[in-house]
Motif scaffolding. Structure first.
Motif, PDB file in Angstrom:
ATOM      1  N   ILE A   1     -47.351   1.294 -10.303  1.00 45.78           N
ATOM      2  CA  ILE A   1     -48.242   1.666 -11.418  1.00 45.78           C
ATOM      3  C   ILE A   1     -47.390   2.167 -12.589  1.00 45.78           C
ATOM      4  N   LYS A   2     -46.375   2.959 -12.260  1.00 43.57           N
ATOM      5  CA  LYS A   2     -45.475   3.482 -13.302  1.00 43.57           C
ATOM      6  C   LYS A   2     -44.852   2.324 -14.094  1.00 43.57           C
ATOM      7  N   GLN A   3     -44.442   1.282 -13.360  1.00 48.74           N
ATOM      8  CA  GLN A   3     -43.824   0.128 -14.025  1.00 48.74           C
ATOM      9  C   GLN A   3     -44.844  -0.601 -14.909  1.00 48.74           C
ATOM     10  N   MET A   4     -46.083  -0.682 -14.418  1.00 48.97           N
ATOM     11  CA  MET A   4     -47.106  -1.377 -15.215  1.00 48.97           C
ATOM     12  C   MET A   4     -47.317  -0.687 -16.559  1.00 48.97           C
ATOM     13  N   PHE A   5     -47.122   0.631 -16.579  1.00 52.36           N
ATOM     14  CA  PHE A   5     -47.271   1.378 -17.833  1.00 52.36           C
ATOM     15  C   PHE A   5     -45.928   1.508 -18.555  1.00 52.36           C
ATOM     16  N   ASN A   6     -44.898   0.862 -17.995  1.00 53.43           N
ATOM     17  CA  ASN A   6     -43.591   0.883 -18.651  1.00 53.43           C
ATOM     18  C   ASN A   6     -43.011   2.287 -18.821  1.00 53.43           C
ATOM     19  N   ILE A   7     -43.275   3.146 -17.872  1.00 57.49           N
ATOM     20  CA  ILE A   7     -42.807   4.530 -17.966  1.00 57.49           C
ATOM     21  C   ILE A   7     -41.503   4.656 -17.184  1.00 57.49           C
ATOM     22  N   PRO A   8     -40.462   5.215 -17.795  1.00 58.86           N
ATOM     23  CA  PRO A   8     -39.162   5.287 -17.110  1.00 58.86           C
ATOM     24  C   PRO A   8     -39.280   6.000 -15.753  1.00 58.86           C
ATOM     25  N   GLU A   9     -38.505   5.509 -14.809  1.00 64.28           N
ATOM     26  CA  GLU A   9     -38.577   6.005 -13.426  1.00 64.28           C
ATOM     27  C   GLU A   9     -38.415   7.525 -13.323  1.00 64.28           C
ATOM     28  N   GLN A  10     -37.487   8.086 -14.114  1.00 62.05           N
ATOM     29  CA  GLN A  10     -37.215   9.532 -13.997  1.00 62.05           C
ATOM     30  C   GLN A  10     -38.241  10.377 -14.756  1.00 62.05           C
ATOM     31  N   HIS A  11     -39.200   9.700 -15.381  1.00 62.00           N
ATOM     32  CA  HIS A  11     -40.224  10.435 -16.126  1.00 62.00           C
ATOM     33  C   HIS A  11     -41.419  10.781 -15.243  1.00 62.00           C
ATOM     34  N   GLU A  12     -42.103  11.838 -15.696  1.00 67.34           N
ATOM     35  CA  GLU A  12     -43.313  12.279 -15.021  1.00 67.34           C
ATOM     36  C   GLU A  12     -44.451  12.172 -16.041  1.00 67.34           C
ATOM     37  N   ALA A  13     -45.571  11.605 -15.607  1.00 67.70           N
ATOM     38  CA  ALA A  13     -46.731  11.546 -16.515  1.00 67.70           C
ATOM     39  C   ALA A  13     -47.402  12.919 -16.520  1.00 67.70           C
ATOM     40  N   ILE A  14     -47.839  13.375 -17.691  1.00 65.55           N
ATOM     41  CA  ILE A  14     -48.413  14.721 -17.817  1.00 65.55           C
ATOM     42  C   ILE A  14     -49.936  14.636 -17.876  1.00 65.55           C
ATOM     43  N   ILE A  15     -50.432  13.904 -18.826  1.00 71.50           N
ATOM     44  CA  ILE A  15     -51.885  13.776 -19.007  1.00 71.50           C
ATOM     45  C   ILE A  15     -52.120  12.474 -19.782  1.00 71.50           C
ATOM     46  N   SER A  16     -53.289  11.915 -19.632  1.00 72.88           N
ATOM     47  CA  SER A  16     -53.586  10.729 -20.432  1.00 72.88           C
ATOM     48  C   SER A  16     -54.919  10.928 -21.151  1.00 72.88           C
ATOM     49  N   ILE A  17     -55.135  10.126 -22.168  1.00 69.51           N
ATOM     50  CA  ILE A  17     -56.408  10.160 -22.912  1.00 69.51           C
ATOM     51  C   ILE A  17     -56.920   8.730 -23.023  1.00 69.51           C
ATOM     52  N   MET A  18     -58.165   8.537 -22.584  1.00 71.17           N
ATOM     53  CA  MET A  18     -58.793   7.233 -22.796  1.00 71.17           C
ATOM     54  C   MET A  18     -59.646   7.374 -24.051  1.00 71.17           C
ATOM     55  N   PHE A  19     -59.570   6.406 -24.953  1.00 72.62           N
ATOM     56  CA  PHE A  19     -60.333   6.571 -26.199  1.00 72.62           C
ATOM     57  C   PHE A  19     -60.766   5.243 -26.808  1.00 72.62           C
ATOM     58  N   GLY A  20     -61.698   5.366 -27.722  1.00 73.04           N
ATOM     59  CA  GLY A  20     -62.243   4.188 -28.383  1.00 73.04           C
ATOM     60  C   GLY A  20     -63.410   4.598 -29.258  1.00 73.04           C
ATOM     61  N   TYR A  21     -64.182   3.606 -29.692  1.00 79.50           N
ATOM     62  CA  TYR A  21     -65.364   3.909 -30.520  1.00 79.50           C
ATOM     63  C   TYR A  21     -66.522   4.290 -29.609  1.00 79.50           C
TER      64      TYR A  21
END
Ligand code: FMN
Length: 294
Positions: free
Chosen positions: A254-274
């Motif tokens: 999943i990390k690769q699908m989001f292109n996030i470097p291996e040594q990184h940690e995801a903190i929070i995400s925001i889903m948004f739109g109209y």
């Protein structure tokens, strides 16, 4: 030792406001009675720019900034308390979106508001990844669903449960056990019911940083809060999402699908739109338990 930062003595009027506002006391009056940076203290500069911002003659210059490139004139503050309350009260977590992509220029404008957010330690160590493509967001969902299925298995297993508590700490463990687990157990997030993970959002933004980066969790959450308000100010809607970062941190694919470097940690995400719907009222929540010491 030579100062990297400079006070232009021709312009300095010795008002000493820069000395007063510096949060780490790196400016002082030197042996010649001149306002100057204290060389041995410069390394603790926060690069907040307050010394330059308060100077009425543009005499102060820290190495990182120039008045021309890094400063803007401030508008007169036109937000009073009532306007502020009206603005924050009309923000809601939006989970129903129009089938309409968010224009890149709009996203860029929203992101620009982050320049005014407070930060601890190093602001630039938090990175942002934006998946502004609904098909790509959808392609990640089956793996996120699998992660949520696994949460049920892990919490139901007393040994794995204890390992999670030990490795992730009591706060994360309780969030999983008391919040995510009951929803996952009820199959709330199953894709057969539709997308209840990212709610059909056309855009998804993730804050992430190197696992060891100073203050990255606090900074990421502050940035996310600022962005939520910026999203609202543009007539868009968003919701913070903790499932996507949890899945990213657990599953390398999943990390690769989001292109996030291996040594990184995801903190929070925001889903948004109209937003699809308009709320006509809001909940009056109970005041937070407040303890006064007077
Ligand atoms: C740290 C954090 C994580 C959240 N994670 C999710 C999430 O994964 N999914 C979701 O639908 N809402 C999520 N939310 C949104 C909250 O459910 C929402 O803020 C709360 O219900 C209050 O509603 P309001 O934002 O409309 O005032 C999250 C909010 C925060 C602050």
């Amino acid at each position: 030792m030579k100062a990297k930062n400079i006070v232009d003595q021709k312009k300095c009027e010795k008002c000493k406001l820069c000395i007063e506002v510096c949060p780490v006391n790196i400016i002082g009056v030197d042996e010649n009675g001149l306002v100057n940076f204290i060389p041995e203290r410069e390394k603790i500069c926060l690069e907040c720019g307050q010394c330059m911002a308060v100077c009425s003659t543009d005499a102060v210059k820290i190495a990182k900034y120039t008045y021309e490139d890094n400063f803007i004139k401030l508008p007169i503050n036109s937000v009073d308390y009532q306007k502020y309350i009206d603005f924050v009260a009309t923000r809601r977590s939006v989970r129903n979106f129009k089938n309409k992509p968010v224009e890149k220029e709009i996203v860029e404008k929203i992101l620009a508001s982050l320049n005014f957010a407070p930060y601890g330690a190093e602001p630039d160590k938090v990175e942002i990844t934006i998946m502004n493509n609904r098909d790509k967001i959808e392609s990640t969902l089956p793996l996120v669903e699998k992660f949520l299925d696994n949460i049920v298995k892990w919490v139901d297993n007393p040994i794995i449960s204890r390992i999670i508590k030990h490795k992730k700490g009591i706060e994360t463990f309780n969030t999983i056990k008391n919040h995510l687990y009951p929803m996952a157990k009820l199959e709330n997030y199953k894709l057969k019911y539709g997308d209840r993970i990212t709610r059909g959002a056309p855009a998804l933004l993730i804050f992430h940083a190197d696992k060891g980066a100073e203050e990255h969790t606090n900074n990421g959450l502050i940035y996310a809060t600022y962005l939520m308000l910026a999203i609202h100010s543009m007539g868009l809607g968003g919701t913070m999402n903790e499932i996507i970062p949890a899945a990213i941190n657990k599953d390398k694919e999943i990390k690769q699908m989001f292109n996030i470097p291996e040594q990184h940690e995801a903190i929070i995400s925001i889903m948004f739109g109209y937003p699809k719907y308009k709320y006509k009222k809001t909940v009056k929540r109970e005041a937070k338990k407040t303890n006064w010491i007077e």
